[in-house]
Write a protein that holds these residues in place. Structure first.
Motif, PDB file in Angstrom:
ATOM      1  N   LYS A   6       0.867  -1.184   0.000  1.00 33.27           N
ATOM      2  CA  LYS A   6       0.000   0.000   0.000  1.00 33.27           C
ATOM      3  C   LYS A   6       0.900   1.229   0.000  1.00 33.27           C
ATOM      4  O   LYS A   6       1.545   1.530   0.997  1.00 33.27           O
ATOM      5  CB  LYS A   6      -0.904  -0.009   1.238  1.00 33.27           C
ATOM      6  N   VAL A  12       2.782   5.961  -6.072  1.00 35.07           N
ATOM      7  CA  VAL A  12       2.012   4.976  -6.829  1.00 35.07           C
ATOM      8  C   VAL A  12       2.923   3.806  -7.181  1.00 35.07           C
ATOM      9  O   VAL A  12       4.128   3.963  -7.319  1.00 35.07           O
ATOM     10  CB  VAL A  12       1.404   5.572  -8.117  1.00 35.07           C
ATOM     11  N   VAL A  42      -0.859   1.250 -13.509  1.00 35.89           N
ATOM     12  CA  VAL A  42      -0.921   1.545 -12.080  1.00 35.89           C
ATOM     13  C   VAL A  42      -1.540   0.347 -11.361  1.00 35.89           C
ATOM     14  O   VAL A  42      -2.622  -0.117 -11.723  1.00 35.89           O
ATOM     15  CB  VAL A  42      -1.747   2.824 -11.816  1.00 35.89           C
ATOM     16  N   VAL A  43      -0.826  -0.157 -10.348  1.00 37.48           N
ATOM     17  CA  VAL A  43      -1.271  -1.337  -9.600  1.00 37.48           C
ATOM     18  C   VAL A  43      -1.824  -0.947  -8.233  1.00 37.48           C
ATOM     19  O   VAL A  43      -2.755  -1.562  -7.729  1.00 37.48           O
ATOM     20  CB  VAL A  43      -0.095  -2.334  -9.441  1.00 37.48           C
ATOM     21  N   ALA A  44      -1.242   0.085  -7.610  1.00 39.25           N
ATOM     22  CA  ALA A  44      -1.696   0.552  -6.303  1.00 39.25           C
ATOM     23  C   ALA A  44      -1.442   2.053  -6.210  1.00 39.25           C
ATOM     24  O   ALA A  44      -0.485   2.563  -6.792  1.00 39.25           O
ATOM     25  CB  ALA A  44      -0.966  -0.183  -5.187  1.00 39.25           C
ATOM     26  N   VAL A  45      -2.316   2.753  -5.467  1.00 40.86           N
ATOM     27  CA  VAL A  45      -2.223   4.204  -5.345  1.00 40.86           C
ATOM     28  C   VAL A  45      -2.321   4.598  -3.882  1.00 40.86           C
ATOM     29  O   VAL A  45      -3.143   4.065  -3.143  1.00 40.86           O
ATOM     30  CB  VAL A  45      -3.392   4.871  -6.123  1.00 40.86           C
ATOM     31  N   SER A  57      -5.823   6.309 -10.663  1.00 44.91           N
ATOM     32  CA  SER A  57      -6.554   5.192 -10.083  1.00 44.91           C
ATOM     33  C   SER A  57      -5.961   3.890 -10.609  1.00 44.91           C
ATOM     34  O   SER A  57      -5.286   3.872 -11.638  1.00 44.91           O
ATOM     35  CB  SER A  57      -8.044   5.285 -10.414  1.00 44.91           C
ATOM     36  N   VAL A  58      -6.203   2.815  -9.897  1.00 43.08           N
ATOM     37  CA  VAL A  58      -5.688   1.504 -10.270  1.00 43.08           C
ATOM     38  C   VAL A  58      -6.208   1.137 -11.658  1.00 43.08           C
ATOM     39  O   VAL A  58      -7.384   1.325 -11.954  1.00 43.08           O
ATOM     40  CB  VAL A  58      -6.106   0.443  -9.233  1.00 43.08           C
TER      41      VAL A  58
END
Length: 91
Positions: A6, A12, A42-45, A57-58
């Motif tokens: 996270k 990101v 993008v995998v996590a923000v 955003s993911v």
């Protein structure tokens, strides 16, 4: 995909796109000559900073600078962790 990372603040996590294997004319590129990709997903923000919420955003496909981010390897996959400001555009 369940990734237990996270990002904090305005960071990101990006999964880089695969490097090109061949040129447009069909010439095979050896591993030593391949350029690092500058595009990824993008995998996590992170939640963003106090006065600046995150705009990504993911699932977004983004372009980033050639030398941006910190490389991470989690469960055999490579990722990049970078600040949202290092991302140049959403594609």
């Amino acid at each position: 995909m369940s990734l237990n990372i996270k990002p904090l603040a305005d960071r990101v996590l990006i999964e880089p796109a695969a490097a090109e294997e061949t040129t447009a004319s069909g010439i095979i590129i050896p591993d030593t000559a391949k350029e690092k990709p500058q595009r990824g997903t993008v995998v996590a923000v992170g939640p963003g900073k106090k006065d600046e919420p995150t705009q990504l955003s993911v699932g977004d496909t983004v372009l980033y600078g050639k030398y941006s981010g910190t490389e991470l390897s989690v469960e055999g996959k490579d990722y990049l962790m970078m600040r949202e400001s290092d991302i140049l555009a959403i594609v």
